[in-house]
Scaffold this active site. Structure first.
Site, mmCIF file in Angstrom:
data_model
loop_
_atom_site.group_PDB
_atom_site.id
_atom_site.type_symbol
_atom_site.label_atom_id
_atom_site.label_comp_id
_atom_site.label_asym_id
_atom_site.label_seq_id
_atom_site.Cartn_x
_atom_site.Cartn_y
_atom_site.Cartn_z
ATOM 1 N N ASP A 108 -48.322 -12.875 23.633
ATOM 2 C CA ASP A 108 -49.616 -13.215 23.043
ATOM 3 C C ASP A 108 -50.559 -13.815 24.079
ATOM 4 O OD1 ASP A 108 -49.683 -12.269 20.533
ATOM 5 O OD2 ASP A 108 -49.285 -14.156 19.512
ATOM 6 N N CYS A 123 0.856 -1.188 0.000
ATOM 7 C CA CYS A 123 0.000 0.000 0.000
ATOM 8 C C CYS A 123 0.888 1.233 0.000
ATOM 9 C CB CYS A 123 -0.889 -0.004 1.242
ATOM 10 S SG CYS A 123 -1.846 1.500 1.420
ATOM 11 N N ASP A 167 -42.526 -18.868 8.884
ATOM 12 C CA ASP A 167 -41.151 -18.537 8.517
ATOM 13 C C ASP A 167 -40.803 -19.048 7.126
ATOM 14 O OD1 ASP A 167 -41.569 -21.032 9.440
ATOM 15 O OD2 ASP A 167 -39.908 -21.065 10.841
HETATM 16 O O1 LIG Z 1 -50.044 -17.524 18.906
HETATM 17 C C1 LIG Z 1 -48.835 -17.653 19.058
HETATM 18 C C2 LIG Z 1 -48.208 -18.911 18.984
HETATM 19 C C3 LIG Z 1 -46.835 -18.997 19.151
HETATM 20 N N1 LIG Z 1 -46.110 -17.886 19.401
HETATM 21 C C4 LIG Z 1 -44.641 -17.985 19.579
HETATM 22 O O2 LIG Z 1 -44.058 -18.645 18.493
HETATM 23 C C5 LIG Z 1 -42.825 -19.212 18.885
HETATM 24 C C6 LIG Z 1 -42.652 -20.594 18.289
HETATM 25 O O3 LIG Z 1 -43.465 -21.528 18.904
HETATM 26 P P1 LIG Z 1 -42.948 -22.959 19.370
HETATM 27 O O4 LIG Z 1 -44.094 -23.660 19.968
HETATM 28 O O5 LIG Z 1 -41.710 -22.829 20.158
HETATM 29 O O6 LIG Z 1 -42.680 -23.642 17.980
HETATM 30 P P2 LIG Z 1 -41.349 -24.283 17.396
HETATM 31 O O7 LIG Z 1 -41.756 -25.314 16.422
HETATM 32 O O8 LIG Z 1 -40.396 -24.681 18.441
HETATM 33 O O9 LIG Z 1 -40.793 -23.015 16.611
HETATM 34 C C7 LIG Z 1 -40.149 -23.063 15.366
HETATM 35 O O10 LIG Z 1 -41.068 -23.125 14.294
HETATM 36 C C8 LIG Z 1 -41.957 -22.011 14.180
HETATM 37 C C9 LIG Z 1 -42.758 -22.176 12.923
HETATM 38 O O11 LIG Z 1 -43.405 -23.341 12.883
HETATM 39 C C10 LIG Z 1 -41.193 -20.711 14.093
HETATM 40 O O12 LIG Z 1 -42.109 -19.656 14.150
HETATM 41 C C11 LIG Z 1 -40.257 -20.588 15.234
HETATM 42 O O13 LIG Z 1 -39.493 -19.414 15.125
HETATM 43 C C12 LIG Z 1 -39.349 -21.783 15.273
HETATM 44 O O14 LIG Z 1 -38.495 -21.691 16.392
HETATM 45 C C13 LIG Z 1 -42.813 -19.208 20.413
HETATM 46 O O15 LIG Z 1 -41.894 -18.237 20.864
HETATM 47 C C14 LIG Z 1 -44.233 -18.814 20.767
HETATM 48 O O16 LIG Z 1 -44.275 -18.078 21.944
HETATM 49 C C15 LIG Z 1 -46.713 -16.648 19.481
HETATM 50 O O17 LIG Z 1 -46.048 -15.652 19.697
HETATM 51 N N2 LIG Z 1 -48.063 -16.554 19.286
HETATM 52 ZN ZN LIG Z 2 -2.462 1.496 3.539
#
Ligand SMILES: O=c1ccn([C@@H]2O[C@H](COP(=O)(O)OP(=O)(O)O[C@H]3O[C@H](CO)[C@@H](O)[C@H](O)[C@H]3O)[C@@H](O)[C@H]2O)c(=O)[nH]1
Ligand SMILES: [Zn+2]
Ligand SMILES: [Mn+2]
Ligand SMILES: [Zn+2]
Length: 943
Positions: A341, A58, A643
């Protein structure tokens, strides 16, 4: 505006870029006058050029860098001086095509790529607009991508920022292993190892003769006279034609196998284009955290979702929140939003305690630079005080901190205990007013800011990031869209209150295990060149507290990828009418304006009271009505795996995503450790896939002409069709029992030649999966567990998901979202053998029982019928044992001593299994009537 998602894409990322002579922050030390000139990158001597002078990389700052390092940097690295960031010029004599000497001191990059207008492009990009151009360059990167194979081969190493969903497993989930090897269990093909049966049996041979004659007749009848000779060849007709006495069975098995073959092929594509990535945290810091200047790292709003404090213990949520507040990132650039929720006062109070405890915890973490910054898991680690230089002050403070954490825990636990029984008149807050969320399904929106006033200091003047409690309005009779809905509410609240340009989403149990995780993601997001194309960075989810044998295959089976960092990119249609934006984003002017802020930030003149009022408006029940929320904006509605749907939609718009795997796991979560919970989780995922499959967003039809790559499309297709495989799977697992009970068999006896072919096939399949495992670093044990869970989940969860999905689409029957229980706080495997009985367990149980009955019946029959009947029995036994072995973890759970299985379930399964078996024996639809060879051997109906 923004949307989010996760899923897809593969990379491995190693921080192997070494900066020697770095200061304690890992930054290269300023130029030292070294007599011998030592390369500041690799520590080697800097070479002397032909002119007799030391090589200078450089000319701007003269940082000593040796030629190999310079060449590497210029070609594949940063392409600029690590110290002053001046772009490297080409040197005389640098490896180049001869004859371009006169191009000396020409900037490679400017020469290679046309950058004009590019910046403009970044600015004007509309969020859901077209594919960002200029995908092919990556100068001055925070990252390095090493692409192999596929489209990237042989072109520039920066060619195509293609993010291929290499890590999707059969469950449509990115697989955990740091490789592109997805763990699709391959159904075994019974035709492959049958050469061993059928010999040594005279009757069998007679039957064969008989059958051969018939084949010849058929061939002749079909006018195959010219071929008459060949039909005598024992190999050909036998391969071409099924077993005559079990045509139905044979056909069923062949149909199943064809489906397995298709799904196997679908599973292979994503493995073709693996991508490896490296992040350079030091460069990120050099670029954006210059000494004496304000830090330029972008702000991040972090969203934590929770719904049910009984299944998601507040202590777990508290740990997640603590790990976020203590993350290694400027405190004023992080805001933590907890979405509740469940509108639970327990969550609210626990959060309030947490914010108090954070004032002690956060400075402790930062002072001693500890990992992980979730106290429960930090204190669970064993520390060797004799090893290394442990400061006495640290030992003292750690002890004190542990005590305060214990107190904190006692506090939270007492809150939990208190919350077990709700008072008749509902909860009241300490000030005597009733808790607004007493009716979970009918309550107003709530927001509470716990910190963030500039006067909240910890003892040492460190400050703690802001923490907010948010519970969106709920009214009965409306679809609140579960997690997706709550995330969209948080997007709006956060846009009004802090409006960071990036968001991170974690579930309440996903604590930050690596305090540098945010920086890892920022290496991609804030990359000057490729950052603007990235819609999210996702991290694999690692688990704590899973059973050592991981019996239910949380680890290897379709691991869920969690945690996305998502940029909130503004659309900048400066001239578009306010009305149009309001139609899209809803009627909050503050929110609409926030979408126009490319770099985030909130209006300076707004009072916090007015902002809170606006935020409450943005989480009201009707806010999203007649807007594009959930359709084109934010998390997309319509699937319980929001997701995947959202990620798919983003990819369709041409965005790229990044899969980031830091050496130290970025996030950890708790995996369901009892079978029933696990099956329910898998059921929900499969249901989500069926929902997408039957929606307009089905990847088979949707989004052509957009930015979706072919490989991505295939992977998405794979991730939504896999539940259908459960139909052939259930059939296939029942076949061995049917064979044993009826005495029929799906495969004919074959010649030596054919058996060699089959053995070779079988061996090559085994070899290829062993090789794959080796490359992927997957242990044999993991693979086998995955295989087992594929069968268990397939015959139960996936099977049920299909019916639930069909019911939902055609009859509008909605299923509720079963939240997965987050493990107990002490990481013990308490629940492991605890079976919570659900109807989900009936199919695997029934299959298990009929196969066991089949084995027993087959063996006792063979004993009765003597030596002759053993030969054909082995083959059938092999299949039955294959099924039983795959259901073994299930059997083991079943036999667990901790809780007695309700007798009714056993009774039902037995009734189903025995009625089924009896029916088979009686009706026996697969048995050919009369004209087939007479069955002399085995089978229950054998005379
Ligand atoms: O009415 C609802 C239902 C669930 N949740 C939240 O959603 C998340 C995921 O729920 P969980 O029962 O832990 O599901 P998992 O299958 O373990 O979750 C995976 O799969 C989900 C999709 O199926 C994704 O949303 C998550 O991010 C992912 O970690 C949790 O934090 C819940 O609190 C809410 O906020 N509101
Ligand atoms: Zn330099
Ligand atoms: Mn979870
Ligand atoms: Zn060097």
């Amino acid at each position: 505006m923004s949307t989010s998602g996760r899923l897809v894409a593969g990379s491995r990322n190693r921080n192997e870029f070494v900066v020697i002579n770095a200061d304690e922050f890992g930054r290269p030390k300023p130029l030292q006058e070294l007599s011998g000139r030592i390369c500041q990158i690799c520590g080697e001597d800097v070479e002397i050029t032909e002119d007799g002078d030391p090589f200078v990389a450089c000319h701007e700052c003269g940082l000593p860098v040796c030629r190999p390092c310079y060449e590497y940097e210029r070609r594949e690295g940063n392409q600029s001086c690590p110290q002053c960031k001046t772009r490297y010029k080409r040197h005389k004599g640098s490896a180049r095509v001869a004859g371009d000497e006169e191009e000396d001191d020409v900037d490679d990059l400017e020469n290679e790529f046309d950058f004009s207008g590019d910046q403009q492009h970044f600015m004007n990009r509309e969020f859901h607009g077209g594919l960002p151009t200029n995908l092919d360059t990556e100068p001055e990167s925070n990252i390095r991508r090493l692409a192999y194979g596929g489209e990237d081969e042989g072109i520039s190493p920066y060619h195509h920022a293609v993010v291929v969903p290499s890590f999707l497993s059969s469950q449509g989930r990115p697989v955990l292993h740091d490789s592109s090897i997805s763990l699709q269990p391959r159904p075994m093909d019974p035709n492959k190892d049958l050469s061993v049966y059928g010999y040594g049996s005279v009757t069998w041979k007679d039957r064969m003769e008989e059958w051969k004659k018939r084949q010849i007749q058929i061939v002749n009848q079909l006018g195959g006279n010219s071929d008459g000779d060949r039909s005598d060849d024992p190999n050909l007709p036998m391969l071409r034609h099924p077993v005559p006495n079990a045509y139905g069975l044979w056909l069923t098995s062949v149909i199943c196998e064809i489906w397995f073959a298709i799904s196997w092929i679908l599973d292979q594509f994503p493995k073709w284009s693996p991508i490896e990535r490296e992040t350079y945290l030091d460069r990120l810091s050099l670029r954006y955290e210059k000494e004496g200047k304000p830090f330029e790292l972008a702000s991040i709003d972090i969203f934590v979702s929770t719904v049910d404090p009984l299944k998601e213990p507040p202590l777990i949520t508290a740990n997640t929140v603590l790990s976020i507040l203590a993350v290694d990132y400027p405190f004023d650039k992080v805001t933590c939003y907890v979405s509740d929720d469940g509108a639970a006062m327990l969550t609210f109070e626990a959060l309030s305690e947490t914010s108090e405890f954070a004032k002690k915890w956060v400075p402790f973490c930062k002072r001693f630079n500890i990992e992980p910054r979730a106290p429960e898991w930090y204190f669970a680690q064993k520390i060797d005080y004799l090893k290394g230089k442990v400061h006495p002050a640290f030992v003292r403070e750690r002890r004190a901190m542990k005590r305060s954490y214990e107190d904190f825990k006692v506090h939270i636990n007492s809150l939990v205990a208190k919350a077990q029984r709700a008072p008749e008149e509902g909860w009241t807050m300490p000030d005597g007013t009733p808790w607004p969320g007493n009716d979970v399904h009918d309550h107003p929106g709530m927001i509470q800011v716990f910190q963030g006033h500039a006067d909240v200091h910890d003892g040492e003047g460190n400050m703690v990031p802001r923490l907010l409690y948010v519970s969106r309005e709920k009214r009965p009779g409306f679809d609140h869209h579960k997690k997706a809905g709550s995330m969209n509410a948080l997007i709006r609240v956060s846009a009004i209150i802090s409006n960071a340009p990036y968001i991170l989403n974690v579930d309440c149990d996903h604590y930050i295990n690596n305090s540098k995780s945010l920086r890892e993601a920022m290496c991609f997001m804030m990359d000057p060149v490729s950052g603007n194309k990235v819609c999210y960075v996702q991290f694999p989810q690692r688990f704590d507290g899973i059973d050592r044998h991981d019996r239910y295959s949380n680890r290897s089976d379709g691991e869920k990828c969690e945690k996305d960092i998502i940029p909130l990119v503004s659309s900048n249609p400066i001239l578009a009418s306010e009305l149009k934006l309001e139609k899209k984003f809803g009627q909050s002017p503050v929110f609409v304006i926030s979408t126009l802020e490319e770099n985030g930030g909130i209006p300076k003149d707004a009072s916090s009271a007015s902002l809170l009022k606006e935020a409450l408006h943005a989480i009201s029940r009707g806010y999203e009505d007649k807007t594009e929320w959930g359709k084109e904006v934010g998390w997309i509605y319509g699937s319980v795996t929001e997701d995947i749907l959202t990620g798919f939609k983003m990819h369709c718009h041409g965005w790229r995503s990044v899969y980031c795997i830091p050496k130290r796991a970025a996030f950890k979560g708790s995996a369901p450790i009892n079978l029933s919970d696990r099956l329910h989780q898998v059921l929900r995922w499969a249901l989500g896939s069926v929902e997408i499959f039957m929606s307009k967003h089905c990847p088979i039809w949707y989004g052509y002409g957009g930015g979706l790559k072919w490989m991505q499309r295939l992977s998405y297709i794979n991730s939504v069709v896999y539940p259908w495989t459960s139909i052939p799977l259930v059939t296939y697992c029942t076949l061995p029992a049917v064979c044993l009970l009826t005495g029929n068999f799906i495969v004919p006896e074959i010649s030596n030649y054919a058996s060699i072919v089959f053995i070779a096939l079988f061996l090559s399949i085994a070899a290829s999966s062993i090789l794959e495992m080796q490359w992927g670093g997957v242990s044999l044990e993991d693979w086998w567990r995955n295989e087992q869970f594929w069968v268990i989940g397939g015959v139960s969860s996936h099977f049920f998901a299909l019916f639930q999905g069909l019911l939902k689409v055609f009859a509008g029957v909605n299923t509720n979202f079963t939240v997965t229980s987050k493990g107990g706080e002490d990481g013990e495997f308490l629940e492991l053998y605890l079976f919570k009985w659900t109807s989900l367990l009936i199919p695997p149980m029934t299959i298990l029982i009929i196969n066991i009955i089949g084995v027993v019946a087959g063996v006792s029959n063979a004993i009765n019928n003597g030596y002759d009947s053993w030969g054909p029995l082995y083959g059938k036994l092999l299949f039955a044992v294959w099924v039983i072995l795959h259901l073994y973890p299930f059997l083991k759970g079943l036999m667990g001593k901790h809780e007695r299985v309700p007798t009714i379930i056993i009774v039902w399964s037995f009734i189903l299994a025995s009625v089924g078996s009896l029916l088979w024996v009686r009706v026996n639809p697969f048995m050919a009537k009369q004209e087939g060879p007479v069955l002399e051997i085995c089978g229950l109906d054998c005379n």
